[in-house]
Motif scaffolding. Structure first.
Motif, PDB file in Angstrom:
ATOM      1  N   ARG A   1      14.388  -4.911  28.616  1.00 31.96           N
ATOM      2  CA  ARG A   1      14.400  -6.242  27.986  1.00 31.96           C
ATOM      3  C   ARG A   1      15.094  -6.157  26.642  1.00 31.96           C
ATOM      4  O   ARG A   1      14.766  -5.299  25.817  1.00 31.96           O
ATOM      5  N   ARG A   2      16.046  -7.057  26.423  1.00 29.97           N
ATOM      6  CA  ARG A   2      16.796  -6.999  25.174  1.00 29.97           C
ATOM      7  C   ARG A   2      17.645  -8.261  25.013  1.00 29.97           C
ATOM      8  O   ARG A   2      17.816  -9.029  25.953  1.00 29.97           O
ATOM      9  N   GLN A   3      18.165  -8.448  23.820  1.00 31.25           N
ATOM     10  CA  GLN A   3      19.153  -9.481  23.585  1.00 31.25           C
ATOM     11  C   GLN A   3      20.511  -8.941  24.054  1.00 31.25           C
ATOM     12  O   GLN A   3      20.935  -7.851  23.640  1.00 31.25           O
ATOM     13  N   VAL A   4      21.149  -9.690  24.926  1.00 34.18           N
ATOM     14  CA  VAL A   4      22.442  -9.261  25.478  1.00 34.18           C
ATOM     15  C   VAL A   4      23.533 -10.077  24.799  1.00 34.18           C
ATOM     16  O   VAL A   4      23.583 -11.302  24.939  1.00 34.18           O
ATOM     17  N   MET A   5      24.399  -9.402  24.074  1.00 30.09           N
ATOM     18  CA  MET A   5      25.401 -10.080  23.261  1.00 30.09           C
ATOM     19  C   MET A   5      26.781  -9.966  23.897  1.00 30.09           C
ATOM     20  O   MET A   5      27.140  -8.957  24.498  1.00 30.09           O
ATOM     21  N   GLN A   6      27.580 -11.034  23.734  1.00 26.84           N
ATOM     22  CA  GLN A   6      28.997 -11.056  24.124  1.00 26.84           C
ATOM     23  C   GLN A   6      29.211 -10.659  25.588  1.00 26.84           C
ATOM     24  O   GLN A   6      30.174  -9.973  25.918  1.00 26.84           O
ATOM     25  N   ALA A   7      28.292 -11.112  26.438  1.00 28.71           N
ATOM     26  CA  ALA A   7      28.409 -10.809  27.867  1.00 28.71           C
ATOM     27  C   ALA A   7      27.865 -11.976  28.672  1.00 28.71           C
ATOM     28  O   ALA A   7      26.941 -12.673  28.237  1.00 28.71           O
TER      29      ALA A   7
ATOM     30  N   GLY B   1      29.597  -1.658  48.324  1.00 32.79           N
ATOM     31  CA  GLY B   1      30.760  -2.273  47.685  1.00 32.79           C
ATOM     32  C   GLY B   1      30.443  -3.472  46.817  1.00 32.79           C
ATOM     33  O   GLY B   1      31.359  -4.112  46.288  1.00 32.79           O
ATOM     34  N   THR B   2      29.158  -3.810  46.668  1.00 37.85           N
ATOM     35  CA  THR B   2      28.779  -4.953  45.839  1.00 37.85           C
ATOM     36  C   THR B   2      28.022  -4.470  44.600  1.00 37.85           C
ATOM     37  O   THR B   2      27.470  -3.362  44.585  1.00 37.85           O
ATOM     38  N   ASN B   3      27.990  -5.310  43.579  1.00 36.19           N
ATOM     39  CA  ASN B   3      27.373  -4.946  42.294  1.00 36.19           C
ATOM     40  C   ASN B   3      26.478  -6.077  41.803  1.00 36.19           C
ATOM     41  O   ASN B   3      26.936  -6.976  41.094  1.00 36.19           O
ATOM     42  N   PRO B   4      25.216  -6.078  42.193  1.00 37.89           N
ATOM     43  CA  PRO B   4      24.290  -7.158  41.804  1.00 37.89           C
ATOM     44  C   PRO B   4      24.154  -7.269  40.282  1.00 37.89           C
ATOM     45  O   PRO B   4      24.319  -6.280  39.555  1.00 37.89           O
ATOM     46  N   TYR B   5      23.815  -8.481  39.849  1.00 40.77           N
ATOM     47  CA  TYR B   5      23.737  -8.727  38.409  1.00 40.77           C
ATOM     48  C   TYR B   5      22.812  -9.904  38.115  1.00 40.77           C
ATOM     49  O   TYR B   5      22.503 -10.716  38.990  1.00 40.77           O
ATOM     50  N   ALA B   6      22.408  -9.993  36.859  1.00 45.09           N
ATOM     51  CA  ALA B   6      21.624 -11.126  36.361  1.00 45.09           C
ATOM     52  C   ALA B   6      22.438 -11.812  35.275  1.00 45.09           C
ATOM     53  O   ALA B   6      23.064 -11.155  34.431  1.00 45.09           O
ATOM     54  N   MET B   7      22.438 -13.152  35.280  1.00 48.30           N
ATOM     55  CA  MET B   7      23.243 -13.907  34.324  1.00 48.30           C
ATOM     56  C   MET B   7      22.528 -14.064  32.980  1.00 48.30           C
ATOM     57  O   MET B   7      21.305 -14.168  32.916  1.00 48.30           O
ATOM     58  N   CYS B   8      23.329 -14.121  31.945  1.00 47.72           N
ATOM     59  CA  CYS B   8      22.827 -14.361  30.588  1.00 47.72           C
ATOM     60  C   CYS B   8      23.029 -15.833  30.243  1.00 47.72           C
ATOM     61  O   CYS B   8      24.132 -16.362  30.376  1.00 47.72           O
TER      62      CYS B   8
ATOM     63  N   GLY C   1      16.542 -20.077  22.677  1.00 51.07           N
ATOM     64  CA  GLY C   1      17.315 -18.853  22.544  1.00 51.07           C
ATOM     65  C   GLY C   1      17.710 -18.283  23.889  1.00 51.07           C
ATOM     66  O   GLY C   1      17.863 -19.011  24.878  1.00 51.07           O
ATOM     67  N   GLN C   2      17.858 -16.963  23.945  1.00 51.62           N
ATOM     68  CA  GLN C   2      18.263 -16.315  25.191  1.00 51.62           C
ATOM     69  C   GLN C   2      17.154 -16.418  26.234  1.00 51.62           C
ATOM     70  O   GLN C   2      15.990 -16.133  25.957  1.00 51.62           O
ATOM     71  N   LEU C   3      17.527 -16.827  27.427  1.00 56.45           N
ATOM     72  CA  LEU C   3      16.598 -16.877  28.558  1.00 56.45           C
ATOM     73  C   LEU C   3      17.146 -15.973  29.663  1.00 56.45           C
ATOM     74  O   LEU C   3      16.758 -14.840  29.791  1.00 56.45           O
ATOM     75  N   GLY C   4      18.083 -16.470  30.458  1.00 54.22           N
ATOM     76  CA  GLY C   4      18.733 -15.648  31.470  1.00 54.22           C
ATOM     77  C   GLY C   4      17.958 -15.557  32.768  1.00 54.22           C
ATOM     78  O   GLY C   4      16.859 -16.080  32.909  1.00 54.22           O
ATOM     79  N   ASP C   5      18.570 -14.863  33.735  1.00 55.02           N
ATOM     80  CA  ASP C   5      17.947 -14.680  35.055  1.00 55.02           C
ATOM     81  C   ASP C   5      16.814 -13.671  34.935  1.00 55.02           C
ATOM     82  O   ASP C   5      17.002 -12.462  35.097  1.00 55.02           O
ATOM     83  N   GLY C   6      15.627 -14.179  34.677  1.00 53.47           N
ATOM     84  CA  GLY C   6      14.486 -13.286  34.493  1.00 53.47           C
ATOM     85  C   GLY C   6      13.856 -12.830  35.793  1.00 53.47           C
ATOM     86  O   GLY C   6      13.150 -11.817  35.821  1.00 53.47           O
ATOM     87  N   ARG C   7      14.085 -13.581  36.873  1.00 51.32           N
ATOM     88  CA  ARG C   7      13.555 -13.154  38.171  1.00 51.32           C
ATOM     89  C   ARG C   7      14.518 -13.510  39.298  1.00 51.32           C
ATOM     90  O   ARG C   7      14.116 -13.669  40.446  1.00 51.32           O
ATOM     91  N   ALA C   8      15.786 -13.635  38.941  1.00 52.77           N
ATOM     92  CA  ALA C   8      16.823 -13.880  39.950  1.00 52.77           C
ATOM     93  C   ALA C   8      17.908 -12.823  39.797  1.00 52.77           C
ATOM     94  O   ALA C   8      18.341 -12.523  38.679  1.00 52.77           O
ATOM     95  N   ILE C   9      18.323 -12.257  40.916  1.00 55.89           N
ATOM     96  CA  ILE C   9      19.380 -11.253  40.912  1.00 55.89           C
ATOM     97  C   ILE C   9      20.459 -11.704  41.880  1.00 55.89           C
ATOM     98  O   ILE C   9      20.200 -11.937  43.065  1.00 55.89           O
ATOM     99  N   ASN C  10      21.667 -11.872  41.351  1.00 48.37           N
ATOM    100  CA  ASN C  10      22.808 -12.312  42.152  1.00 48.37           C
ATOM    101  C   ASN C  10      23.348 -11.126  42.944  1.00 48.37           C
ATOM    102  O   ASN C  10      23.663 -10.080  42.365  1.00 48.37           O
TER     103      ASN C  10
END
Length: 522
Positions: free
Chosen positions: A23-29, A79-86, A97-106
């Motif tokens: 868990r952290r603040q994700v900057m410039q991404a 060949g895929t790279n799952p991710y969570a959005m900021c 403030g920052q929320l993001g995909d806290g329980r969703a993974i693309n």
């Protein structure tokens, strides 16, 4: 599985350079790479075969071990790279403030038949945006999302979709009522599908951080892939983009009002940039027509997200998006003009929608007043919205307003004995004026009924129906889940075998948890 994977979000946009899942603040991404959490004993309990076909999946694929493992989060497609959005967002009117995909993974993006789809798992474990939560979901909320997103699609309401519903085999601790009494529930994962899951909050976070570079990068990406008729990179392009988001948002909310859907938590992080209904949390369907009703226990005091206020909240949220895009446009008046168009278009579109619900298609200067009186009358005594509007099509325009004039809609009243005296007189006056107005329509009663029945559903996912499916599934039975799934594929059609679901909410469900108000706990 032979899916046509065409990832763009996690290949064209800036990634979080830190790969640890902390868990952290994700900057410039725009996102962080993160893998789903393995589960102990996954099983697929339902799939949408219709949606699967749109993605290029076969019925054999849906039955495969590979499908089960990927769509429960137990393995990642090679060949895929799952991710969570900021992203950030305004929650209940305040910047969070920052929320993001806290329980969703693309998982990945798919192209099939010239359509683009993003697939994500909800409830597949923690991400850098989970804050203090576990990133998991329970069967209760997963059934509600799975059933409702597909039901909304068949109601012709813009929405995200649901491909599959899986049990994880794990237990998840949840406090349903936020009253300090948590209990373990069955864990579950839903695969959600949409062209994109971008929200207003994806743009807000960069603007709030004064990161104009990434705000522009994300905006150009969004226009390129989802508004390709706009040439990205200019002030005029960003204005046109904002105008289209505004129009799509308005259209979505007009549809919500048409079918009696209340989202319950219209925070800006829950507002799709495509104008899709997204994040089915503490939503609900109007049982009794009540403009002040909200399904969200968190919203009980101020009722910010009540049924009658959804259109205003849509505008408020668009103001926040306008503020977020301002650094790219720097023209306050141009943005305000678009927001004013929303106000003007709302009046026109809402009137047109409500007229269609009662079979008025020609123009008449008194229609707005007639509809206003109708909405007032519907709240004189508890009146089922779905039944009333469906059955009003059965009233012939030449029928006399005598002692049995209310018979076609009588089933809609929860307490028919209250429809007397002043209430009865108000209804009699309204129906007299309504039938006089119908005389100005040139179509037959049969043609009018067909048009009305095409906008007034007979079947919606009533709150108690969803709860019945949940109770059944908790005991290991999925027959009701499938029955409702099949029923809601044809919400505007007469289905004689399902007539029992065209009925008012039973009294036992009036105050039952899950049938009246819900928390965000899932």
């Amino acid at each position: 599985m032979n899916l046509n994977i065409k990832d763009t979000f996690n290949t064209e946009l800036p990634a979080d350079p830190v790969h640890e899942n902390t868990r952290r603040q994700v900057m410039q991404a725009c996102f962080s790479f993160v893998a789903p959490k393995s589960t102990s004993k996954p099983s697929i309990i339902h799939t949408s075969n219709e949606l699967a076909k749109d993605l290029g999946l076969t019925e054999d694929d849906l039955k495969s071990e590979e499908f089960k493992n990927i769509f429960s989060g137990n393995s990642v497609l090679p060949g895929t790279n799952p991710y969570a959005m900021c992203y950030g967002g305004h929650q209940f009117g305040n910047w969070a403030g920052q929320l993001g995909d806290g329980r969703a993974i693309n998982l990945f993006e798919v192209t099939h038949n010239n359509k683009k789809w993003a697939l994500q798992l909800k409830g597949a474990g923690e991400t850098p945006y989970s804050r203090t939560a576990d990133g998991l979901a329970v069967l209760r909320s997963s059934i509600r999302e799975y059933l409702c997103s597909e039901a909304m699609y068949h109601l012709r309401v813009p929405t995200t979709r649901a491909l599959s519903l899986a049990l994880t085999g794990d237990q998840v601790l949840r406090d349903v009522l936020y009253n300090g009494n948590p209990e373990y529930e069955k864990g579950a994962v839903v695969c959600r599908v949409a062209p994109t899951f971008l929200r207003f909050g994806n743009f807000e976070i960069f603007s709030a951080r004064q990161d104009k570079k990434n705000l522009k990068t994300l905006s150009d990406y969004t226009i390129k892939h989802f508004f390709p008729h706009i040439k990205e990179g200019t002030k005029e392009a960003y204005l046109q983009f904002f105008r289209e988001v505004t129009n799509n948002t308005l259209d979505m909310i007009i549809h919500w009002q048409r079918v009696g859907f209340v989202h319950g938590v219209m925070n800006t992080d829950n507002m799709s940039i495509l104008g899709l209904t997204i994040d089915y949390g503490p939503y609900g369907w109007l049982e009794g027509y009540e403009e002040g009703w909200t399904p969200n226990t968190t919203d009980r005091q101020y009722k910010r997200y009540r049924y009658g206020n959804q259109i205003n909240i849509g505008l408020w949220n668009l103001y926040q998006l306008a503020n977020a895009l301002f650094p790219l446009i720097e023209d306050t008046k141009a943005l305000e003009d678009i927001l004013m168009e929303y106000r003007n278009n709302y009046s026109t579109k809402y009137l047109s929608m409500m007229k269609s619900k009662i079979g008025l298609f020609k123009s008449d200067e008194n229609d707005s007043e007639l509809l206003g009186r109708l909405e007032d009358n519907l709240q004189l005594t508890e009146t089922d919205m779905t039944i009333f509007f469906r059955n009003i099509s059965r009233i012939p325009k030449d029928s006399p307003t005598n002692e049995d004039f209310l018979d076609p809609v009588m089933d809609a009243f929860y307490a028919g004995e209250e429809v007397k005296g002043d209430i009865l007189e108000k209804w009699k006056l309204w129906f007299t004026d309504y039938k006089n107005r119908l005389q100005k329509e040139s179509i037959s009663d049969r043609q009018r009924a067909e048009k009305m029945n095409d906008v007034n559903p007979k079947y919606v996912l009533r709150n108690y129906m969803a709860q019945l499916a949940i109770d059944d599934a908790d005991k290991g039975g999925y027959s009701l889940l499938d029955e409702f799934f099949q029923l809601l594929k044809n919400p505007y059609q007469e289905q004689t075998q399902a007539e029992k679901w065209f009925a008012k909410r039973p009294e036992w469900a009036r105050h039952k948890v899950g049938c009246s108000m819900l928390s965000c706990s899932s």
